[in-house]
Write an enzyme that holds these catalytic residues in place. Structure first.
Site, mmCIF file in Angstrom:
data_model
loop_
_atom_site.group_PDB
_atom_site.id
_atom_site.type_symbol
_atom_site.label_atom_id
_atom_site.label_comp_id
_atom_site.label_asym_id
_atom_site.label_seq_id
_atom_site.Cartn_x
_atom_site.Cartn_y
_atom_site.Cartn_z
ATOM 1 N N ASP A 20 5.707 44.614 89.169
ATOM 2 C CA ASP A 20 6.397 45.610 90.008
ATOM 3 C C ASP A 20 7.665 46.056 89.285
ATOM 4 O O ASP A 20 8.380 45.232 88.719
ATOM 5 C CB ASP A 20 6.755 44.936 91.350
ATOM 6 C CG ASP A 20 7.508 45.873 92.283
ATOM 7 O OD1 ASP A 20 7.382 47.108 92.116
ATOM 8 O OD2 ASP A 20 8.211 45.365 93.178
ATOM 9 N N ASN A 22 9.615 48.842 90.874
ATOM 10 C CA ASN A 22 10.520 49.549 91.795
ATOM 11 C C ASN A 22 10.871 48.713 93.027
ATOM 12 O O ASN A 22 11.300 49.245 94.042
ATOM 13 C CB ASN A 22 9.928 50.908 92.213
ATOM 14 C CG ASN A 22 8.646 50.719 93.017
ATOM 15 O OD1 ASN A 22 8.133 49.596 93.121
ATOM 16 N ND2 ASN A 22 8.134 51.789 93.584
ATOM 17 N N ASP A 24 9.288 47.266 95.365
ATOM 18 C CA ASP A 24 8.650 47.355 96.689
ATOM 19 C C ASP A 24 7.665 46.205 96.909
ATOM 20 O O ASP A 24 6.945 46.179 97.910
ATOM 21 C CB ASP A 24 7.949 48.712 96.883
ATOM 22 C CG ASP A 24 6.804 48.916 95.899
ATOM 23 O OD1 ASP A 24 6.593 48.043 95.016
ATOM 24 O OD2 ASP A 24 6.107 49.934 96.004
ATOM 25 N N ASP A 28 2.890 48.173 89.805
ATOM 26 C CA ASP A 28 2.745 49.622 89.616
ATOM 27 C C ASP A 28 2.435 49.981 88.163
ATOM 28 O O ASP A 28 2.421 49.110 87.278
ATOM 29 C CB ASP A 28 4.008 50.354 90.121
ATOM 30 C CG ASP A 28 5.287 49.681 89.648
ATOM 31 O OD1 ASP A 28 5.346 49.357 88.450
ATOM 32 O OD2 ASP A 28 6.204 49.462 90.474
ATOM 33 N N ASP A 97 -11.893 51.779 87.165
ATOM 34 C CA ASP A 97 -12.859 51.242 88.118
ATOM 35 C C ASP A 97 -13.462 52.418 88.881
ATOM 36 O O ASP A 97 -12.733 53.180 89.519
ATOM 37 C CB ASP A 97 -12.116 50.313 89.092
ATOM 38 C CG ASP A 97 -12.926 49.101 89.475
ATOM 39 O OD1 ASP A 97 -14.102 49.286 89.811
ATOM 40 O OD2 ASP A 97 -12.375 47.989 89.457
ATOM 41 N N ASP A 203 -18.407 49.769 90.062
ATOM 42 C CA ASP A 203 -18.437 48.787 91.143
ATOM 43 C C ASP A 203 -19.852 48.706 91.744
ATOM 44 O O ASP A 203 -20.487 49.753 91.968
ATOM 45 C CB ASP A 203 -17.442 49.276 92.210
ATOM 46 C CG ASP A 203 -17.164 48.273 93.298
ATOM 47 O OD1 ASP A 203 -16.518 47.255 93.002
ATOM 48 O OD2 ASP A 203 -17.551 48.516 94.454
ATOM 49 N N GLU A 256 -20.892 46.345 87.389
ATOM 50 C CA GLU A 256 -21.010 45.133 88.200
ATOM 51 C C GLU A 256 -22.382 45.181 88.869
ATOM 52 O O GLU A 256 -22.695 46.147 89.574
ATOM 53 C CB GLU A 256 -19.909 45.098 89.257
ATOM 54 C CG GLU A 256 -19.943 43.819 90.073
ATOM 55 C CD GLU A 256 -19.155 43.905 91.372
ATOM 56 O OE1 GLU A 256 -18.667 42.880 91.822
ATOM 57 O OE2 GLU A 256 -19.020 45.015 91.937
ATOM 58 N N HIS A 325 -10.956 39.585 89.938
ATOM 59 C CA HIS A 325 -10.183 39.650 91.181
ATOM 60 C C HIS A 325 -10.961 39.174 92.407
ATOM 61 O O HIS A 325 -10.419 39.151 93.502
ATOM 62 C CB HIS A 325 -9.712 41.095 91.391
ATOM 63 C CG HIS A 325 -10.877 42.029 91.596
ATOM 64 N ND1 HIS A 325 -11.793 42.305 90.600
ATOM 65 C CD2 HIS A 325 -11.291 42.714 92.679
ATOM 66 C CE1 HIS A 325 -12.713 43.117 91.073
ATOM 67 N NE2 HIS A 325 -12.435 43.393 92.336
ATOM 68 N N ASP A 326 -12.248 38.847 92.222
ATOM 69 C CA ASP A 326 -13.064 38.386 93.349
ATOM 70 C C ASP A 326 -13.356 36.885 93.277
ATOM 71 O O ASP A 326 -14.037 36.355 94.153
ATOM 72 C CB ASP A 326 -14.423 39.111 93.360
ATOM 73 C CG ASP A 326 -14.296 40.595 93.652
ATOM 74 O OD1 ASP A 326 -13.343 40.982 94.348
ATOM 75 O OD2 ASP A 326 -15.157 41.363 93.177
HETATM 76 C C1 NOJ Z 1 -16.919 44.661 94.281
HETATM 77 C C2 NOJ Z 1 -15.445 44.587 94.019
HETATM 78 O O1 NOJ Z 1 -15.210 43.834 92.855
HETATM 79 C C3 NOJ Z 1 -14.811 43.998 95.252
HETATM 80 O O2 NOJ Z 1 -13.461 43.675 95.070
HETATM 81 C C4 NOJ Z 1 -14.998 44.976 96.380
HETATM 82 O O3 NOJ Z 1 -14.542 44.391 97.582
HETATM 83 C C5 NOJ Z 1 -16.468 45.367 96.565
HETATM 84 N N1 NOJ Z 1 -17.147 45.606 95.322
HETATM 85 C C6 NOJ Z 1 -16.574 46.620 97.394
HETATM 86 O O4 NOJ Z 1 -16.131 47.731 96.665
#
Ligand code: NOJ
Length: 546
Positions: A20, A22, A24, A28, A97, A203, A256, A325-326
């Protein structure tokens, strides 16, 4: 055009949690700009940005309301242009993405689509409810269930019909039977490619086309999936994307792909089919789960490494990853984040970066960031975790079990802010962060690891630099030599060069005697006599080419 993406190491940024500038509390684009030299120094050649577009953030940006604009939380289009330009200057390519299975319900197309007479109606998948037996109650158009542990259909008062959503109800699925939708998506891709980006991470790309909307076979999760996973319609669309858009630019695509087998994956990513350049598969990430990712079983290195080896052999080229991130943090999941934090993080780095394929590192992995010690649902932001927790409560799962699912598997483990320093909020923000900062930033952070030549970060730098300079590590063939309870040995070879990679998942000593020149060791040893320390990994250059 060359396949340059095969030669580079990729790094995924989750912009909300990266840096970050700024105050908040949300990362960013200027934060990414600020950290470009850090990424260059690390040896990164490709940056994958999780979504930075306009979005109401029901699913943190994976619900896009305008594909051609930047969310003000992240900055402006000028910031984005500057980032692309500066990155290119450093020879770092950016991929965006592309979330195109669905949009946000706040996208203009969807708002229009609520009107049955609108030309946008057919951009989404609308169906009347089924007649509801004696009670006369409306019933959903089919029995499918969503990825986010709920029904797949939402009733819209305005138009008196239901729309399909494979994810949250604020993520309506686009209708890929409508050629106008395909043209819209292509024009969005051109918009970004013309700006100078170098490709896309698509995605959940292999579910975009729905073959039919009939009832599916009843399953514990994702009832209905046989009607949309890897359909021929998706293959055709991918070939069309390639032929009419992607092939006109110097770019690549990584998709993905959910619920794929090596065979169905090869159909999506075999170079001769001209669809994707590579894909993210999941089987190795499912070796410590049963039925669904939320049900964990003991991590067994042998099962894990056998699965990795299977995919190495099955596909011509893989997109390799241990985190994103998942997923929870790899050192907490496949290593030991207490007793052997450094050792196991370095071992996992070696395993990942020496495989054949393009390696993807997720932000923070290079300093061994760990899972977060969440203590209550109030600390959880992720929509998926909240839905699953609610469903588990409805199913009367015991509280301890429910909570452990979220704590160990929940996606927020990966989404806590990047730990830059031991200072306030780990140097991520000077404001109030949107999600908790891990307290262990005092020990695990970029600043202290930069200063320490033996740190996880310094090891990543050495390893990436070795890979970047080694043709055999970049493009050599793969061969598994030994996969046992806690040892994985594999060769990479090309012409008359061979490197043997030995990684140990053991918490004690192990042995793998082998002759050759020691190239790298996670314990910084000077020579190798065949004995391995806990979680040690070594790279040996071999002369015998048998
Ligand atoms: C896969 C993404 O990696 C995930 O973060 C997202 O919630 C779902 N697709 C829906 O877009």
């Amino acid at each position: 055009m060359t396949n340059w993406w095969r030669d580079k190491v990729a790094y995924q940024i989750y912009p909300r949690s990266f840096q970050d500038t700024n105050s908040d509390g949300i990362g960013d684009l200027r934060g990414i700009i600020k950290r470009l030299p850090y990424l260059k120094e690390l040896g990164i050649g490709i940056l994958w940005l999780s979504p930075v577009y306009q979005s109401p953030n029901d699913d943190n940006g994976y619900d896009i309301s305008d594909y051609r604009d930047i969310h003000p939380d992240f900055g402006t289009m000028n910031d984005m242009d500057e980032l692309i330009e500066l990155a290119r200057h450093l020879d770092i390519r950016i991929i965006m993405d592309m979330v195109i299975n669905h949009t946000s319900d706040e996208h203009e197309w969807f708002k229009e689509s609520r009107n049955p007479a609108s030309p946008y109606r057919d951009y989404y998948i609308w169906r009347p409810g089924k007649k509801g037996g004696l009670s006369g109650k409306r019933k959903l158009p089919n029995n499918w269930t969503s990825f986010f542990a709920e029904d797949c259909w939402e009733y819209d008062e305005q138009s008196g019909e239901y729309y399909l959503h494979l994810f949250s109800k604020k993520q309506p699925d686009l209708n890929y039977r409508n050629p106008a939708v395909i043209e819209e998506v292509k024009s969005i891709m051109r918009f970004w490619l013309d700006k100078g980006i170098s490709g896309f991470r698509f995605d959940v790309i292999n579910v975009i086309y729905k073959n039919s909307l009939e009832n599916g076979r009843k399953r514990f999760i994702l009832t209905g999936r046989e009607h949309y996973v890897s359909c021929e319609g998706t293959h055709e669309i991918l070939r069309d994307f390639r032929r009419t858009v992607l092939s006109e630019y110097d770019c690549f695509s990584v998709g993905e792909s959910v619920m794929v087998t090596p065979k169905t994956a090869a159909d999506l990513a075999d170079p001769t089919r001209h669809e994707l350049d590579m894909l993210f598969s999941f089987e190795h990430m499912e070796t410590d789960t049963v039925i669904v990712k939320w049900f964990r079983r003991r991590f067994a290195p042998k099962r894990f490494c056998e699965t990795i080896a299977k995919w190495q052999n099955a596909l011509e080229w893989n997109a390799n990853y241990l985190e994103n991130h998942d997923q929870p943090r790899s050192v907490s999941r496949f290593g030991d984040d207490l007793r052997f934090h450094e050792e196991s993080a370095k071992m996992l780095a070696t395993l990942l970066l020496c495989l054949r394929g393009t390696p993807f590192i997720y932000q923070g992995q290079e300093i061994g960031m760990t899972n977060f010690d969440f203590t209550s649902m109030e600390q959880i932001e992720d929509i998926e975790s909240h839905n699953v927790y609610r469903l588990a409560s409805r199913l009367h799962f015991p509280e301890r079990f429910r909570w452990n699912m979220i704590r160990l598997v929940g996606r927020d483990n990966a989404r806590t802010p990047m730990q830059w320093s031991a200072g306030h909020c780990g140097g991520f923000t000077s404001g109030k962060p949107w999600i908790g900062v891990n307290e262990n930033h005092i020990k695990i952070n970029v600043e202290s690891q930069t200063a320490n030549p033996d740190s996880i970060l310094s090891y990543y730098k050495k390893l990436i630099s070795l890979r970047n300079g080694s043709e055999v590590l970049r493009s050599g063939e793969f061969k598994a030599i030994r996969i046992s309870k806690d040892l994985f040995v594999y060769d990479r070879y090309l012409d008359n060069e061979k490197i043997t990679v030995i990684v140990s998942f053991s918490k004690t000593f192990s042995r793998y005697p082998i002759k050759g020149e020691l190239l790298l060791s996670t314990y910084n040893r000077k020579d190798f006599d065949g004995s391995l320390m806990p979680y040690e990994a070594v790279l040996i250059r071999r002369e015998d080419l048998t």
